[in-house]
Design an enzyme around this catalytic site. Structure first.
Site, PDB file in Angstrom:
ATOM      1  N   THR B 181       0.817  -1.207   0.000  1.00  0.00           N
ATOM      2  CA  THR B 181       0.000   0.000   0.000  1.00  0.00           C
ATOM      3  C   THR B 181       0.849   1.253   0.000  1.00  0.00           C
ATOM      4  OG1 THR B 181      -1.883  -0.987   1.091  1.00  0.00           O
ATOM      5  CG2 THR B 181      -1.586   1.369   1.403  1.00  0.00           C
ATOM      6  N   GLU B 261      11.284  -3.041  -0.536  1.00  0.00           N
ATOM      7  CA  GLU B 261      11.918  -4.126   0.194  1.00  0.00           C
ATOM      8  C   GLU B 261      12.219  -5.314  -0.677  1.00  0.00           C
ATOM      9  OE1 GLU B 261      10.839  -6.104   3.812  1.00  0.00           O
ATOM     10  OE2 GLU B 261      10.716  -4.110   4.692  1.00  0.00           O
TER      11      GLU B 261
END
Lengths: 385, 385
Positions: B181, B261
């Site tokens: 998100t 990430e």
């Protein structure tokens, strides 16, 4: 027996030095008649390898005498020289078989950009030795020669009342090297008209290979070919033939899914109660292509939220707050909210079944895919080194 | 200073116990006026989280007094109870700020399906303490509180002649937990009409956040909000304002890309000489979403064949055999064939630039993405355990 299971076909597989391992890498399949009918479907990728460009011309008249296939090089983006290599391949086979080059299909798989002088020499040598090695029981040799990193050859046979269909396949999704190319050759001794063969092949592939979406990537070299020679003398009921062909194609598609390199799960995504089959396919494919969902399955994580989030990107008719999702038989989501606890879902088996109930109509479709794993990343990052 | 860089805004970030780490997880941004203009863009996912459903109602009149954001739970697919939690969150903030609940936006991020009684209690407590902690220099606290697995907070500020834009962001692509998100709040003390704020925000996001496609997965919770209060008393030239806002949004988008990430490369895919900008975007996105290409970049493999194969799946106008591809400045493909040797390409830096020349028109677009790595698979398979 694969492609030599039906009467009137010969095949071979020989080592031409295209593979660094020295394993067989050139296959030939020849139709000895009496009829020489061919049908084929090709990748819809607009960036097409040279063998695709060639074969699309060959298939236009629906007459095919032979198919030459090589692994160890895709002959894609290799320019005019590469196209000439494909052309020479067909001419060489035609000369040795005493047929027209315009009736010889060529298929290639392997690394994109491979197609130089050395490649050409080896392929042409392979054609010569392949044709010298043709046998009525050479189907398994051919199936072995088209393997790239497949761990096992893929073959299937279906026999009905006096006629047989045989097939071999390689590749599909998560297969290094290159683009997960899928090559399939199917033979039958049933007596079919060319238009019937074409229709049956399109009908069968639409619900088998076209619903196998291992990693969302479309190859430049995919080709599925059907050869029909009427050697059995039997003219099957067309629906029976199409059903048998579909069964064989589904069998091969599942073998491809089961051997997808790097995969630790074979996932069947069944979409139920869509308004149309097209929408069911769109919904299933959206989930099959969602990396977060695929990574979750790798981690044995029944993350149904990712299923709903993937469906939400489609244009299919559904209400996100009326959808049910089951994983391996456990309904984890009812009407867009949590149902059974995630702990009840066992995702440790290789086979995973996702059921999505859209509650909108009565159309259904199942998409086959694989999970996204460390090994997938490894295979597809490291193969060229 | 992020959202409190412009005059007339207060912000805070507090720990409400939603994150198991005990780090701050509720942020509040309040507009102290004089004007209370709001504009927002939302995820286009049809499966929307409760805060999205709520906020889309709030923004309709383009008046926004405050934004409440929480990490540690997406409040998505949590049913009527979850929607009520969002509603109560807005009401609580409204009561404490003495404004209308219909002017309070709510944003949530974290695991889908999280939104129970405990979650609700913590969020409401967080709102209370967040509002008690509001400060005119609280922007950095707010930016820290919306982080999930972001390794650094993302903030940016742009100052022009007497007016300022400040922003904070979290998430985007390859970010566990959940669905990558992206939440962004931008504030400005420039004097804008509501329609101008809305137009400038859409113009800026279309060429910044909308061109960041880290892993092809669309969240259920994305929201980008612009608050404008005219506190500077200065009415900027609209093109100047849109340009400054675009600069700030691109800055934040690049920060999100840099912190994605699991990623080991930040990839910019520049598509040149397309017929239209829409086609340039389609082509860039097809490459950004191709797992084989992304895995190749992870392996420092300049596999341009995968770039062409990805482009081949689009409907953009181009000739596969007239396309040039460069990787980090080395033209590896000219007119659909090999050019410079792959060994000349150095893909070891984190920054990778792919240039695709379609040679069809004069439109250009750049898509930002990341590579597909072992760590990506790990993060997105293991986070829930």
């Amino acid at each position: 027996m694969s492609v030599t299971a039906p009467q009137g076909f010969e095949a071979s597989g020989v080592a031409a030095g295209l593979k660094s391992t020295g394993k067989p890498d050139v296959a030939v399949v020849v139709n000895r008649g009496p009829r020489k009918i061919g049908a084929a479907v090709f990748t819809t990728n607009r960036a097409k390898a040279n063998p695709i460009i060639w074969s699309q011309q060959v298939i236009a008249d629906r007459v095919v005498e032979a198919v030459v296939l090589n692994s160890g090089g895709a002959n894609c983006f290799t320019g005019a020289f590469g196209f000439q290599t494909t052309h020479l391949t067909a001419e060489k086979a035609a000369e040795l078989l005493d047929v027209s080059a315009g009736d010889v299909l060529v298929c290639s798989t392997g690394l994109i950009g491979t197609g130089d002088e050395v490649f050409r020499g080896k392929v042409l040598d392979g054609v010569e030795r392949g044709i010298a090695s043709l046998r009525v029981d050479g189907g398994d040799d051919a199936a072995a020669a088209i393997m790239t990193t497949d761990s096992v050859p893929k073959t299937a046979t279906v026999t009905r009342d006096g006629w047989t269909i045989g097939g071999m396949a390689k590749g599909a999704g998560m297969l290094a090297p290159g683009l997960a190319t899928m090559l399939v050759v199917i033979t039958t001794d049933a007596d079919l008209e060319a238009s019937q063969a074409d229709a049956a092949l399109r009908r069968a592939t639409a619900v088998s290979f076209d619903r196998l979406d291992s990693d969302g990537c479309m190859s430049t070299n995919d080709q599925v070919t059907l050869l029909a020679n009427a050697a059995s003398g039997i003219r099957p009921d067309l629906d029976d033939f199409a059903a048998a062909l579909t069964e064989l194609c589904r069998d091969l598609a599942e073998q491809l899914q089961a051997d997808a390199e790097g995969a630790s799960h074979s996932i069947a995504i069944e979409v139920k109660n869509a308004v149309t089959e097209t929408e069911a396919v769109e919904v299933g494919r959206s989930v099959a292509r969602n990396n977060l969902f695929k990574a979750a399955i790798f981690g044995n994580d029944p993350n149904w939220g990712r299923v709903l989030a993937a469906i939400g990107t489609t244009s299919a008719q559904f209400d996100p707050y009326d959808v049910d999702v089951s994983m391996n038989g456990v309904r984890v989501c009812t009407a867009g909210g949590p149902d059974r606890p995630r702990e009840e879902v066992d995702l440790t088996p290789r086979e995973v079944r996702i059921e999505i109930d859209l509650k909108m109509g009565d159309a259904t479709a199942t998409i086959l895919t694989n999970d996204l794993t460390h090994d997938y990343v490894h295979e597809n990052s490291a193969y060229a080194s």
